[in-house]
Design a protein around this motif. Structure first.
Motif, short mmCIF file in Angstrom:
data_model
loop_
_atom_site.label_atom_id
_atom_site.label_comp_id
_atom_site.label_asym_id
_atom_site.label_seq_id
_atom_site.Cartn_x
_atom_site.Cartn_y
_atom_site.Cartn_z
N GLN A 148 8.40 0.52 -3.88
CA GLN A 148 7.57 -0.09 -2.86
C GLN A 148 6.19 -0.41 -3.40
O GLN A 148 5.57 -1.41 -3.01
CB GLN A 148 7.48 0.82 -1.63
N LEU A 149 5.70 0.40 -4.31
CA LEU A 149 4.41 0.12 -4.95
C LEU A 149 4.50 -1.15 -5.78
O LEU A 149 3.60 -2.00 -5.75
CB LEU A 149 4.00 1.32 -5.82
N ASP A 150 5.59 -1.31 -6.52
CA ASP A 150 5.82 -2.54 -7.27
C ASP A 150 5.93 -3.74 -6.32
O ASP A 150 5.38 -4.80 -6.57
CB ASP A 150 7.12 -2.43 -8.08
N TYR A 209 -1.32 -1.38 -0.62
CA TYR A 209 -1.22 -0.95 -2.02
C TYR A 209 -2.09 0.27 -2.29
O TYR A 209 -1.65 1.23 -2.93
CB TYR A 209 -1.60 -2.10 -2.95
N LEU A 210 -3.32 0.25 -1.82
CA LEU A 210 -4.23 1.38 -2.05
C LEU A 210 -3.71 2.67 -1.42
O LEU A 210 -3.80 3.75 -2.01
CB LEU A 210 -5.62 1.06 -1.51
N ILE A 211 -3.16 2.56 -0.23
CA ILE A 211 -2.59 3.75 0.43
C ILE A 211 -1.40 4.27 -0.36
O ILE A 211 -1.29 5.47 -0.63
CB ILE A 211 -2.20 3.42 1.89
N ALA A 237 -11.19 5.05 -1.35
CA ALA A 237 -10.79 3.87 -0.56
C ALA A 237 -9.61 4.21 0.33
O ALA A 237 -9.57 3.84 1.51
CB ALA A 237 -10.44 2.71 -1.48
N ARG A 238 -8.64 4.95 -0.18
CA ARG A 238 -7.48 5.36 0.61
C ARG A 238 -7.91 6.26 1.77
O ARG A 238 -7.46 6.10 2.90
CB ARG A 238 -6.47 6.08 -0.26
N HIS A 239 -8.80 7.20 1.48
CA HIS A 239 -9.28 8.12 2.52
C HIS A 239 -9.96 7.33 3.65
O HIS A 239 -9.72 7.58 4.83
CB HIS A 239 -10.25 9.13 1.91
#
Length: 197
Positions: free
Chosen positions: A65-67, A97-99, A159-161
């Motif tokens: 899923q990241l790809d 993507y960042l998450i 950024a994810r946080h």
């Protein structure tokens, strides 16, 4: 996707899936089933193989899923009538993507817990607990690999946080793109006047 294909063909993944399929066949369980029948009591070794297969498959799903998130960034279909514009598509996929990127380490820790049969409940799998576990503490190469993964994704951790707990991504370049598309939609002037932007 080339790296993901290599990962699928790695000896570790192939061995885990081969061993897990033998356990599934022995107990007549559908491969990848979430429900394990109570009538199929597992030996400790069979339980290990089954749980390891579970965590390998879920880690692989996350990596795929990241790809895909990278691929989805570039495949906005202009010819189709959509309720979103290119900026919506771009921002959604960058945030996604960042998450996902920062959750890779969580999946890696779960996989480490299963691989080394640390017997920690999934809710108790944390960086310090894993690295200080006796089985991992005496394997410097494993500790170094885990630290390297954590260090690689750490720059995007804040950024994810913020995305998960506070607000949307605050990025000047993305905001400029969003403004261009809002103006194309005829929404830019109205949104600016209302103070939404």
């Amino acid at each position: 996707m080339e790296n993901f294909a290599k990962l699928l063909q790695s000896p570790f993944v192939q061995t885990v899936f081969d061993d897990a399929s033998k356990v599934w066949k022995k107990f007549n369980v559908e491969p990848g089933s979430f429900e394990w029948p109570e009538s199929a009591p597992l030996l400790e070794s069979q339980f290990y193989v089954q749980r390891l297969g579970f965590h390998v498959s879920h880690a692989l799903t996350w990596f795929k899923q990241l790809d895909l998130a990278i691929e989805f960034l570039s495949n906005y279909e202009y010819s189709k009538k959509q309720s979103s514009n290119r900026a919506d598509h771009l921002i959604y996929n960058v945030e996604n993507y960042l998450i996902r990127l920062n959750s890779v380490y969580d999946r890696t820790l779960q996989l480490t817990n299963s691989t080394f049969h640390l017997c920690l409940g999934e809710d108790h799998v944390r960086h310090a607990i894993i690295l200080n576990n006796y089985k991992i503490a005496h394997r410097p190469a494993v500790q170094a690999a885990l630290r390297a993964i954590k260090k690689k994704i750490e720059p995007s951790a804040q950024a994810r946080h913020e995305l998960v707990h506070k607000h949307s991504l605050l990025d000047e370049d993305l905001r400029k793109v969003e403004m261009l598309y809002l103006n194309d939609d005829g929404l830019g002037d109205t949104a600016e006047k209302k103070g939404a932007i």
